[in-house]
Enzyme design. Sequence first.
Site, PDB file in Angstrom:
ATOM      1  N   TYR A 297       0.850  -1.201   0.000  1.00  0.00           N
ATOM      2  CA  TYR A 297       0.000   0.000   0.000  1.00  0.00           C
ATOM      3  C   TYR A 297       0.882   1.246   0.000  1.00  0.00           C
ATOM      4  CZ  TYR A 297      -4.324   2.573   1.050  1.00  0.00           C
ATOM      5  OH  TYR A 297      -5.417   3.400   1.004  1.00  0.00           O
ATOM      6  N   TYR A 341      -5.692   5.259  -7.235  1.00  0.00           N
ATOM      7  CA  TYR A 341      -5.919   5.196  -5.792  1.00  0.00           C
ATOM      8  C   TYR A 341      -7.325   4.669  -5.562  1.00  0.00           C
ATOM      9  CZ  TYR A 341      -6.640   6.787  -0.975  1.00  0.00           C
ATOM     10  OH  TYR A 341      -6.925   6.856   0.370  1.00  0.00           O
TER      11      TYR A 341
END
Length: 388
Positions: A297, A341
């Site tokens: 991430y 995203y």
Amino acid sequence: MSARARDALGGQAAIVGIGATEFSKDSGRSELSLAAEAVRAALDDAGLTAADVDGMVTFTMDTSPEITVAQACGIGELSFFSRVHYGGGAACATVQQAALAIAAGVAEVVVCYRAFNERSGRRFGSGVQHREPSAEGVALGWSLPFGLLTPASWVAMAAQRYLHTYGLSPEAFGQVAVTDRAYAATNPAAWFHGRPITLADHAASRWIVEPLRLLDCCQETDGGQAIVVTSLARARALPHRAAVIAAAAQGAGRAQEQMTSFYRDDLTGLPEMNVVARQLWRTSGMTPQDIDVAILYDHFTPFVLMQLEEFGFCSPGEAADFVRRAELPLNTHGGQLGEAYLHGMNGIAEAVRQLRGTAANQVREAECVLVTAGTGVPTSGLVLAGDA
């Protein structure tokens, strides 16, 4: 420190379908429409229909409830529905929830989804605008009055300490940005397709909150992503090679807050991700040496370095050199800095593609992929393996 043993979830369920919308800055349609499009695409990919689905999982901050998405997709009765808290930290946990439901016999086919207009609608990077009274708000009350109003400012505190402790410059963070954008440049689905960057580009990008520059911060995206999970036995009768959930874990550390855990003894690591790492290694029986691809991430570059260290790929302070040496394929879709995203859900999809052998930047003979969810918050992770 947790003394938990290996859990019994590994190997009982698999990801069999992935679907997404295009990734844009202005989708021109509702978040519900994005969610439904991604779910339908994932079911088509899995070779299943809406009638097969009996479970749905999403994020607490989602504006499209499970029952509403079910109606929009023609899904009927649900025997399981769930939401996971803590923003991007929920990504891998949605798959864990699905696997738990399947292993317990509560559901047979579960769809995990995330869809938002994060660029044209609510922009999370703009920081705290208004909050209703809550315990979480009290924690933020120790930071907001002093100017720490945005996610970038919260991460910058830990990033500055990391650089100071290990005697590094902000160029250390640039290694992650350059790697992500190199993969995005050759991924046709990525927003930054065809647009790699150099360390010089990183150093020339404007400051957001020192020591973070613009190219240390993930983009803002409109789009949707869905994942279909079912039992391993059923997966083997479906069109694509199953991505077996070898391990799934959630983790919150001691003195955990949401992005503002500044009162711990040390700011140079991510204790919540260490909780996840220990459980993933226990349950999968694997070690860092077994991982072929890592999808970590990357809402902010410093936390990618800290994750590599928490998982044991390298020693504390050495992750920038580890990334520079390209010892492990990292964020082969371009990550959230380069592709999109989507709160980490697109990273799970990339892991599945790697195991299927269909990724834009395919790693040869990829058989084991590590995926992580949002950092700085209670988080989650997965180890996915190709079905033998």
